[in-house]
Design a protein around this motif. Structure first.
Motif: not given
Lengths: 323, 526
Positions: B410, B417, B413-414
């Motif tokens: 996670a 961004g 993935v973050l």
């Protein structure tokens, strides 16, 4: 491609009073909710046991309830579907202290005639560990806010630091309030999401503060309201775009990341939006509430500049040997 | 075609690309050689346990062993002591003959950390606080060592056993596939493997079924159950003749009845005590006690020299094997309790990997398509930086020997961004300057300069929280903290330095081009 009208300066200050009043009271309500109702703590913090099963076909949930209710260990166990009809989660408060005895084995034998299944996960958290994790979580949250406050105070001004902390508390409070309202369980992952938000939602605030600092140095305008309006307007596109990219990935995590990280992605999703809103409508306008003075800041800058020149003058005189 | 301009930023970026790609190859291929990111327990399945060590028990057992040695010393020197008892952490006895006082005092002085208080000839012994602390610490490190040894001998791949705090042990066993294996591993860890040889109280053997534990304590006895079942009881002298700390080896062999038995060997000191005891107790019984259960109580027929003995008692072959491992690797001085256990089946891990990979790829595609559409060529540049960022992130995690957990995924993935945020900030700055009519080349340089402080400040605050998450987080959360912290740090290299280098390389073309739409995705109306 461009989304934003670039030459326009929006009057954020005009509406900020209303927004600050509304959402700060929302944050206050959340805090009251927190004390009145509190989080629904998952086993990470309250202690307890979770067993997760996956059946090869649809799980016979009624039979599972019936079979387990016969055993004293599972009295008061919550048995629910988890993500899909094949998957079942059994949750209960008791924990076994022995290393060699195992709940998984027990479930396997009690439910042996309920169909073919696989014990996918057994989590046992003792009460001591639970309360320790809770303390550590609170410590991490408080320390990261303090760390950020000190950093902002060093890089900017004290009033910036205070405003940024109020924004952060606001974000965390409203996010937590929503978690309580939506019955999202407080787990380690959710805590990690909240801590990440603390670090992330300050980003947009800092971009705006950075611009305010820059404006303050160059502008002749002594009106704080104008400075804030210009700065927020000029950074509006980047504030929204940077949030948008993070929002995209958090959304994909929420949609595709699976049941296990739902708590994490939901919290992030919520927090990213609230963080973006508060950066624009609270963090900068709050400087006005705190009575930040442009003249004072400029005077301070001038003094710094004067000191610097004085020092250089002294040095050059010293080097020339006149002092 | 205009030739590109090499610059130091681009060179560093190119080195970073080569480094990132080369160092992340072992991870992508999951090859045996080279540093790679290994999968955490939650992704590959396995067992995670937090054990509490009851260090106070170690103090009690230390008192017992001091008692054993005093008793042995008294017997071999014909010193008569009476009323010898242990009360938790206190030891007391009365010396009958004042002439022996000096001898006993000399002996007691050799025991480290012992506090002696005397009332006439009545001795009360206890351990100093300092000594207790030493014992506690030793019990913990000994437990870590012992559990590690046992798991190594059990043949599990890469077990991780580590101290946590003052009285906890973290045990992580990746790659346990079956429930049966898990059970055996857990039993092996928990087994105290506390071997004691104890004398049977022959005077009171007729009362085994009737005597209460409190009455037994009055005689300096203890009642222990038989290994065959709790209903068979034995009355034994509380202070053991010797214990497993004098054991040097334990092996499985088979008796004449083809039953598995465990043969153990004692060290020279143990052998001497054992020999002396058996010589003076012919006709009496000797109980072999393992983890407070009596396995056998044979009658002593003759002096047993050589210091070896046997534990028999209806083991299965597997059990005998595990008991032998436990005995060989030593007893746990203090018992362990389970504080936290997380066991994840391999199928759940596989599902988690799949889910997070889908999220990773979708997130990446969404972000890069957005950047491309919104910024055109500037978006391409940012996307190159983003890809390099991912490679570098994996390469650095591999170098640190970090484990990839689900929250870690996670975090990655973050990072996707957050890493492009820097480019958004820079590009928006450049657009702003372009709108003011600044030539493109100049706008790029100024854009980078002006955006720098905002990017640095915002990244540093993110890193502050990551560090605190790492310090205060546990297990998988640490994984999340590591991947975001590395991701953000690396993004400063790729998104700021790298992209700047690329623009500078193309500067001759940028200077000639007036196409703001192509380079920065701006409307043509400007």
């Amino acid at each position: 491609m461009e989304f934003f009208a670039q030459h326009k300066t929006y009057d954020f200050m005009k509406v900020s009073r209303f927004f600050i009043a509304t959402t700060l009271s929302l944050a206050l309500l959340s805090i009251i909710l927190f004390f009145a109702k509190g989080f629904e703590y998952g086993i990470d913090f309250s202690g307890g046991t979770i067993v997760q099963l996956k059946y090869e076909q649809k799980a016979p949930i009624d039979k599972i309830r019936e079979d387990l209710s016969k055993d004293k260990m599972f009295s008061g166990a919550l048995i629910s579907e988890f993500g899909s009809p094949e998957e079942i989660q059994i949750r209960f408060a008791s924990t076994s202290g022995g290393v060699s005895e195992d709940v998984g084995d027990k479930v396997r034998s009690i439910l042996s005639d309920s169909g073919k299944f696989d014990v996918r996960k057994v989590d046992i958290v003792g009460p001591v560990v639970g309360s320790e994790l809770r303390q550590k979580g609170i410590m991490a949250a408080v320390l990261s806010m303090l760390g950020i406050m000190v950093y902002v105070a060093v890089r900017f001004e004290w009033s910036f630091a205070v405003a940024s902390i109020i924004t952060l508390v606001h974000d965390v409070a409203i996010t937590s309030g929503a978690l309580i309202l939506f019955h999202v369980e407080m787990s380690l992952d959710v805590l990690a999401a909240i801590l990440t938000l603390i670090g992330y939602s300050i980003n947009d605030t800092i971009i705006i503060y950075d611009r305010i600092r820059e404006e303050l140095k160059s502008t002749k305008d002594m009106e704080l309201m104008h400075v804030i309006n210009t700065s927020v307007s000029k950074t509006l596109s980047r504030t929204i775009l940077t949030v948008l990219t993070v929002f995209f990935v958090v959304l994909t995590l929420y949609v595709f990341g699976g049941e296990i990280i739902h708590g994490f992605s939901f919290t992030m999703l919520l927090g990213v939006i609230i963080g973006c809103y508060s950066s624009i409508f609270i963090s900068a306008p709050f400087l006005k509430v705190l009575g930040f003075s442009v003249e004072g800041y400029k005077a301070k800058l001038a003094l710094k500049e004067k000191n610097k020149i004085e020092k250089e003058k002294m040095r050059s005189q010293y080097e020339k040997g006149t002092v | 075609m205009t030739r590109g301009k090499f610059n130091y930023r681009l060179v560093i970026f190119l080195i970073a690309i080569i480094f990132g790609v080369v160092m992340s190859i072992p991870t992508f291929l999951q090859s045996e050689k080279g540093a790679k990111v290994s999968l955490g327990l939650d992704l590959q399945g396995g067992l995670h346990m937090l054990l509490g060590v009851q260090t106070e028990e170690a103090i009690k057992s230390k008192m017992k062993s001091i008692a054993s040695s005093i008793k042995f010393f008294a017997q071999s020197g014909d010193i008569i002591i009476d009323d010898f008892r242990i009360d938790e952490e206190l030891l007391s006895f009365t010396l009958l003959d004042k002439d022996e006082e000096k001898k006993i005092d000399e002996m007691l002085k050799t025991v480290s950390g012992l506090q002696v208080s005397k009332e006439a000839l009545h001795y009360t012994l206890s351990l100093s606080d300092q000594e207790k602390q030493v014992i506690r610490e030793y019990a913990l490190s000994q437990a870590v060592e012992t559990i590690r040894n046992r798991l190594d001998q059990f043949g599990l791949s890469e077990p991780n056993v580590a101290k946590q705090g003052n009285d906890k042990i973290l045990v992580e066993l990746p790659g346990i596939k079956t429930a049966d294996d898990e059970q055996r591993a857990r039993e092996l860890i928990a087994k105290a493997a506390h071997l004691q040889l104890m004398a049977v109280d022959e005077k009171r053997k007729d009362r085994t079924t009737t005597m209460s534990p409190t009455e037994a304590a009055q005689y300096g006895d203890v009642i222990l159950p038989d290994a065959r079942g709790d209903n068979i009881r034995h009355i034994l002298k509380e202070i053991p003749i010797l214990d497993g700390s004098m054991l040097t080896d334990a092996k499985v062999s088979f008796s004449e009845m083809h039953q598995p038995v465990i043969n153990f060997t004692l060290n020279s000191e143990g052998a001497k005590i054992f020999g002396d005891f058996t010589a003076s107790n012919i006709g009496n019984r000797l109980a072999i006690v393992l983890d407070n259960k009596v396995y056998s109580d044979p009658v002593i027929r003759e002096r047993i020299g050589g210091g070896s003995g046997q534990i028999s008692g209806g083991f299965s072959v597997k059990e005998a094997h595990d008991v032998a491992i436990a005995l060989r690797s030593g007893a746990l001085l203090a018992p362990v309790t389970l504080l936290e256990k997380r066991s994840i089946g391999p199928s759940l891990g596989a599902d988690s990997i799949k889910a997070s990979l889908i999220a990773l790829i979708t997130g990446f595609v969404l972000v890069s398509v957005f950047m491309l559409v919104y910024y055109r060529l500037a978006g391409v540049v940012a996307n190159i930086a983003l890809i390099v960022n991912l490679f570098l992130l994996i390469a650095i995690m591999a170098l640190f020997g970090a484990t990839l957990t689900l929250p870690g995924m996670a975090g990655i993935v973050l990072t996707i961004g957050m890493a492009v945020d820097a480019n958004v900030i820079i590009n928006e700055r450049i657009r702003e300057l372009l709108r003011q009519g600044m030539p493109m080349a100049q706008a790029i340089e100024h854009g980078y300069e002006n955006a720098m402080s905002a990017i640095l400040d915002s990244n540093i605050t993110s890193i502050i929280t990551s560090v605190l998450l790492y310090v205060y987080g546990t297990g998988p959360i640490k994984g999340f903290a590591i991947s975001t912290a590395i991701g953000i740090s690396v993004s400063m290299l790729t998104a700021i330095l790298g992209t700047h280098g690329i623009y500078q390389f193309f500067m001759p073309r940028i200077e000639k081009s007036k196409n703001l739409s192509l380079w920065f995705g701006m409307k043509r109306s400007h």
